[in-house]
Design a protein around this motif. Structure first.
Motif, PDB file in Angstrom:
ATOM      1  N   VAL A  41       3.927 -23.897   1.309  1.00 48.04           N
ATOM      2  CA  VAL A  41       2.889 -24.928   1.350  1.00 48.04           C
ATOM      3  C   VAL A  41       2.111 -25.028   0.036  1.00 48.04           C
ATOM      4  CG1 VAL A  41       2.632 -24.806   3.852  1.00 48.04           C
ATOM      5  CG2 VAL A  41       1.189 -23.345   2.396  1.00 48.04           C
ATOM      6  N   GLY A  42       2.452 -24.191  -0.959  1.00 50.49           N
ATOM      7  CA  GLY A  42       1.780 -24.273  -2.257  1.00 50.49           C
ATOM      8  C   GLY A  42       0.304 -23.941  -2.193  1.00 50.49           C
ATOM      9  N   ALA A  43      -0.040 -22.905  -1.430  1.00 50.35           N
ATOM     10  CA  ALA A  43      -1.450 -22.632  -1.157  1.00 50.35           C
ATOM     11  C   ALA A  43      -2.166 -21.905  -2.288  1.00 50.35           C
ATOM     12  CB  ALA A  43      -1.583 -21.829   0.131  1.00 50.35           C
ATOM     13  N   PHE A  44      -1.455 -21.027  -3.016  1.00 48.57           N
ATOM     14  CA  PHE A  44      -2.147 -20.121  -3.924  1.00 48.57           C
ATOM     15  C   PHE A  44      -1.660 -20.259  -5.362  1.00 48.57           C
ATOM     16  CE2 PHE A  44      -2.499 -18.252   0.256  1.00 48.57           C
ATOM     17  CZ  PHE A  44      -3.831 -17.869   0.300  1.00 48.57           C
ATOM     18  N   ILE A  45      -2.601 -20.086  -6.290  1.00 50.15           N
ATOM     19  CA  ILE A  45      -2.271 -19.932  -7.704  1.00 50.15           C
ATOM     20  C   ILE A  45      -2.219 -18.454  -8.064  1.00 50.15           C
ATOM     21  CG2 ILE A  45      -3.236 -20.207 -10.034  1.00 50.15           C
ATOM     22  CD1 ILE A  45      -3.905 -23.043  -9.412  1.00 50.15           C
ATOM     23  N   THR A  46      -3.139 -17.674  -7.517  1.00 46.41           N
ATOM     24  CA  THR A  46      -3.228 -16.241  -7.798  1.00 46.41           C
ATOM     25  C   THR A  46      -3.443 -15.493  -6.494  1.00 46.41           C
ATOM     26  OG1 THR A  46      -4.237 -16.665  -9.957  1.00 46.41           O
ATOM     27  CG2 THR A  46      -4.476 -14.445  -9.078  1.00 46.41           C
ATOM     28  N   ARG A  47      -2.758 -14.371  -6.334  1.00 47.20           N
ATOM     29  CA  ARG A  47      -2.966 -13.519  -5.179  1.00 47.20           C
ATOM     30  C   ARG A  47      -3.658 -12.239  -5.641  1.00 47.20           C
ATOM     31  NH1 ARG A  47       2.380 -14.447  -1.396  1.00 47.20           N
ATOM     32  NH2 ARG A  47       2.825 -16.562  -2.127  1.00 47.20           N
ATOM     33  N   THR A  48      -4.535 -11.699  -4.796  1.00 52.15           N
ATOM     34  CA  THR A  48      -5.323 -10.527  -5.183  1.00 52.15           C
ATOM     35  C   THR A  48      -5.243  -9.445  -4.108  1.00 52.15           C
ATOM     36  OG1 THR A  48      -7.295 -11.582  -4.227  1.00 52.15           O
ATOM     37  CG2 THR A  48      -6.914 -11.879  -6.594  1.00 52.15           C
ATOM     38  N   PRO A  49      -4.062  -8.903  -3.851  1.00 54.75           N
ATOM     39  CA  PRO A  49      -3.939  -7.918  -2.766  1.00 54.75           C
ATOM     40  C   PRO A  49      -4.734  -6.647  -3.020  1.00 54.75           C
ATOM     41  CG  PRO A  49      -1.914  -8.055  -4.051  1.00 54.75           C
ATOM     42  CD  PRO A  49      -2.765  -9.184  -4.495  1.00 54.75           C
ATOM     43  N   ASP A  50      -4.831  -6.212  -4.273  1.00 53.69           N
ATOM     44  CA  ASP A  50      -5.555  -4.969  -4.546  1.00 53.69           C
ATOM     45  C   ASP A  50      -7.048  -5.147  -4.310  1.00 53.69           C
ATOM     46  OD1 ASP A  50      -3.149  -3.776  -5.208  1.00 53.69           O
ATOM     47  OD2 ASP A  50      -3.388  -4.126  -7.363  1.00 53.69           O
ATOM     48  N   LEU A  51      -7.613  -6.234  -4.812  1.00 53.51           N
ATOM     49  CA  LEU A  51      -9.026  -6.509  -4.572  1.00 53.51           C
ATOM     50  C   LEU A  51      -9.284  -6.680  -3.081  1.00 53.51           C
ATOM     51  CD1 LEU A  51     -11.900  -7.222  -5.458  1.00 53.51           C
ATOM     52  CD2 LEU A  51     -11.123  -9.588  -5.829  1.00 53.51           C
ATOM     53  N   ALA A  52      -8.397  -7.391  -2.397  1.00 49.94           N
ATOM     54  CA  ALA A  52      -8.552  -7.593  -0.960  1.00 49.94           C
ATOM     55  C   ALA A  52      -8.503  -6.269  -0.215  1.00 49.94           C
ATOM     56  CB  ALA A  52      -7.474  -8.541  -0.450  1.00 49.94           C
ATOM     57  N   ARG A  53      -7.607  -5.376  -0.622  1.00 54.36           N
ATOM     58  CA  ARG A  53      -7.506  -4.063   0.036  1.00 54.36           C
ATOM     59  C   ARG A  53      -8.795  -3.279  -0.160  1.00 54.36           C
ATOM     60  NH1 ARG A  53      -4.219  -2.828   3.802  1.00 54.36           N
ATOM     61  NH2 ARG A  53      -2.572  -3.821   2.594  1.00 54.36           N
ATOM     62  N   GLU A  54      -9.319  -3.305  -1.368  1.00 55.71           N
ATOM     63  CA  GLU A  54     -10.578  -2.611  -1.649  1.00 55.71           C
ATOM     64  C   GLU A  54     -11.707  -3.146  -0.755  1.00 55.71           C
ATOM     65  OE1 GLU A  54     -13.661  -2.865  -5.352  1.00 55.71           O
ATOM     66  OE2 GLU A  54     -11.551  -2.501  -5.844  1.00 55.71           O
ATOM     67  N   GLN A  55     -11.777  -4.472  -0.611  1.00 56.73           N
ATOM     68  CA  GLN A  55     -12.837  -5.064   0.202  1.00 56.73           C
ATOM     69  C   GLN A  55     -12.616  -4.787   1.686  1.00 56.73           C
ATOM     70  OE1 GLN A  55     -12.749  -9.179  -1.040  1.00 56.73           O
ATOM     71  NE2 GLN A  55     -14.066  -8.797  -2.816  1.00 56.73           N
ATOM     72  N   ALA A  56     -11.373  -4.807   2.141  1.00 57.41           N
ATOM     73  CA  ALA A  56     -11.091  -4.531   3.552  1.00 57.41           C
ATOM     74  C   ALA A  56     -11.425  -3.084   3.908  1.00 57.41           C
ATOM     75  CB  ALA A  56      -9.628  -4.831   3.861  1.00 57.41           C
ATOM     76  N   VAL A  57     -11.110  -2.155   3.025  1.00 54.34           N
ATOM     77  CA  VAL A  57     -11.447  -0.746   3.270  1.00 54.34           C
ATOM     78  C   VAL A  57     -12.957  -0.570   3.304  1.00 54.34           C
ATOM     79  CG1 VAL A  57     -11.350   1.566   2.267  1.00 54.34           C
ATOM     80  CG2 VAL A  57      -9.284   0.160   2.354  1.00 54.34           C
ATOM     81  N   ALA A  58     -13.665  -1.240   2.387  1.00 55.00           N
ATOM     82  CA  ALA A  58     -15.132  -1.168   2.393  1.00 55.00           C
ATOM     83  C   ALA A  58     -15.690  -1.749   3.697  1.00 55.00           C
ATOM     84  CB  ALA A  58     -15.693  -1.913   1.185  1.00 55.00           C
ATOM     85  N   ALA A  59     -15.092  -2.842   4.169  1.00 55.23           N
ATOM     86  CA  ALA A  59     -15.535  -3.441   5.430  1.00 55.23           C
ATOM     87  C   ALA A  59     -15.308  -2.475   6.585  1.00 55.23           C
ATOM     88  CB  ALA A  59     -14.793  -4.750   5.676  1.00 55.23           C
ATOM     89  N   GLN A  60     -14.193  -1.773   6.553  1.00 53.39           N
ATOM     90  CA  GLN A  60     -13.894  -0.820   7.610  1.00 53.39           C
ATOM     91  C   GLN A  60     -14.903   0.331   7.603  1.00 53.39           C
ATOM     92  OE1 GLN A  60      -9.899  -1.160   8.716  1.00 53.39           O
ATOM     93  NE2 GLN A  60      -9.576   1.058   8.740  1.00 53.39           N
ATOM     94  N   SER A  61     -15.270   0.781   6.403  1.00 57.29           N
ATOM     95  CA  SER A  61     -16.263   1.855   6.297  1.00 57.29           C
ATOM     96  C   SER A  61     -17.621   1.382   6.810  1.00 57.29           C
ATOM     97  CB  SER A  61     -16.377   2.321   4.846  1.00 57.29           C
ATOM     98  OG  SER A  61     -15.161   2.860   4.390  1.00 57.29           O
ATOM     99  N   LEU A  62     -17.995   0.162   6.472  1.00 55.80           N
ATOM    100  CA  LEU A  62     -19.266  -0.390   6.939  1.00 55.80           C
ATOM    101  C   LEU A  62     -19.274  -0.512   8.458  1.00 55.80           C
ATOM    102  CD1 LEU A  62     -22.030  -1.608   6.245  1.00 55.80           C
ATOM    103  CD2 LEU A  62     -20.890  -3.825   5.959  1.00 55.80           C
TER     104      LEU A  62
END
Length: 480
Positions: A41-62
């Motif tokens: 579907v041509g949704a993304f120009i850039t993917r950020t899995p590492d940043l997303a993982r960091e934020q998801a882990v922080a969310a889990q800790s919170l």
């Protein structure tokens, strides 16, 4: 529980808070769907899995730290929400959809990015946008075109086309977008989504941006009205130095979705405003007729509304739009990398004198008064979101004749930019669905509702009642 990708943003946040799923599980599911559908579907120009993982882990800790008091958690904790590639995310490449700006990596976050992060969202990538956000289609040279998942031969619209494609194909439940002439509402209509352009001054351009002529605003694309309202509660928080701000309703915008708007006076306008001779597809008219039946059934009073001003009075918008294009910080040595439409608009903008620009700003302010007088007897104006269904890819883009490209965009979107000029809020909702031609696939036809400046609460309340009367969440595109 339903499949994770079928949940709205608020449903997903509730499932995370209750322990039915976790931020990292949601992220894994989202990354899998990005891999399976993102290119299609041509949704993304850039993917950020590492940043997303960091934020998801922080969310889990919170989440773990707040187990005794979940009411203190951010409202959208763990919900994936990509950012349009016109908005800055620190440390993430931002190309503005252009080869001329490839390699730029900002060191700060835009204000809306900060607000969405504070709300707990997880930034999974930068969504596809046309070059510097100018056209109503998303077909940049640096990425595949954004396609509506309802028919992959058709455009997702623009300029928030990648955001719309990501939400409509159920990769994510919500995506940040922006709207300077229809760029949230156009892709919302093309992809069967909810898209709100807030009032001028509702969402701050701070702490780094300035409002300029006030045409553009940030926002989101979602699948339902309540998600849009929840995001507006998050984003409608100002920054020091704001020169314009609007008070939020008591209880917030999400609460407004539960309010009954009362019997409203609704004006109906199907005549194109800025391109009077633009052909309007029969199903776009039927979409409005459908909306009229629903609104009358809800007890509202519906009457014809006039065109608010002659089409020629819109012409100064060309000068404003051209100067905005010319103001984009393109390095001179990379100007040749721009697409023909951008080069043409920048050349036009450079030829606009200071006096002409000042007169264009004044003309836009005068149109605000003209529209207020023309629509004084109405609470809400109803119109088609677009004159045609989602465009076949390549319909408007015309590298050989950028002027014709611009005219084609006007004919496709003859209502949307009016709301940017007058600074009032407008929302596109996916009420009507039909084939664009015999034996063709079923496509969404959005209807647009506009209100007076500052009345997002009224629009959200009305849109929510429409959604309850004729729900659309269960409609699924063939892709997604």
């Amino acid at each position: 529980m339903a499949e994770l990708h079928d949940l709205t943003a608020l449903e997903l946040a509730a499932a995370i808070r209750s322990g039915q799923t976790s931020p990292t599980e949601v992220l894994d599911h989202t990354l899998d769907r990005m891999a399976a559908l993102g290119e299609t579907v041509g949704a993304f120009i850039t993917r950020t899995p590492d940043l997303a993982r960091e934020q998801a882990v922080a969310a889990q800790s919170l989440l773990a730290a707040s187990s005794d008091d979940p009411g203190t958690l951010p409202p959208l904790l763990g919900v994936p929400c990509p950012i349009k590639d016109l908005n800055l995310v620190a440390g993430v490449p931002t190309s503005f959809g252009s080869a001329a700006l490839a390699g730029y990596v900002p060191d700060v976050d835009d204000g809306v990015v900060i607000r969405l992060r504070e709300a707990g969202t997880v930034m999974v990538g930068k969504t596809n946008t046309p070059e510097i956000g100018l056209p109503s289609y998303t077909q940049p040279d640096i990425a595949p075109p954004a396609r509506t998942p309802w028919d992959l031969t058709r455009s997702a619209g623009g300029s928030s086309g990648g955001a719309a494609a990501a939400v409509a194909s159920r990769i994510v439940p919500i995506a940040q977008g922006s709207d300077g002439g229809g760029s949230i509402r156009i892709p919302a209509a093309a992809c069967g989504l909810v898209g709100l352009k807030p009032s001028r001054g509702r969402i701050s351009t701070g702490p780094y941006g300035v409002p300029g002529p006030g045409l553009g605003t940030n926002g989101v694309l979602t699948r339902d009205v309540r998600d849009t309202a929840a995001a507006l509660d998050v984003l409608a928080v100002g920054w020091p130095g704001d020169t314009c701000s609007l008070p939020s309703p008591d209880g917030g915008f999400l609460a407004a979705c539960e309010a009954e708007p009362g019997a409203l006076r609704i004006g109906v306008l199907t005549q194109p405003i800025i391109a009077p001779d633009a052909p309007v597809h029969a199903e776009a008219i039927r979409a409005v007729d459908h909306a009229v039946r629903v609104l009358e059934g809800l007890g509202h009073h519906v009457d014809p509304a006039p065109v608010p001003f002659p089409a020629e009075k819109w012409e100064p918008f060309r000068d404003l739009w051209s100067v905005l294009a010319a103001s984009a910080p393109i390095p001179p040595e990379r100007e040749h990398l721009l697409v023909p439409l951008s080069r043409w608009m920048r050349e036009r903008g450079r030829a606009v004198s200071g006096v002409t620009y000042a007169n264009a700003v004044n003309a836009g302010q005068q149109l605000t008064r003209d529209a207020a007088r023309a629509w004084a007897e109405f609470d809400v104006i109803l119109m088609p979101s677009l004159a045609q269904p989602a465009e076949l890819l390549g319909t408007s883009r015309n590298d050989d004749d950028p002027a014709a490209d611009f005219e084609a965009q006007m004919a496709f979107t003859p209502w949307t930019s009016t709301w940017n000029i007058i600074g009032a809020p407008a929302i596109s909702v996916p009420l009507h669905w039909a084939p664009a031609e015999p034996d063709g696939p079923v496509l969404p036809f959005g209807v647009m509702l506009g209100a007076r400046t500052g009345r997002e609460d009224l629009l959200l309340a009305l849109a929510a009642t429409i959604e309850r009367a004729e729900p659309w969440l269960d409609r699924r595109p063939p892709t997604g």
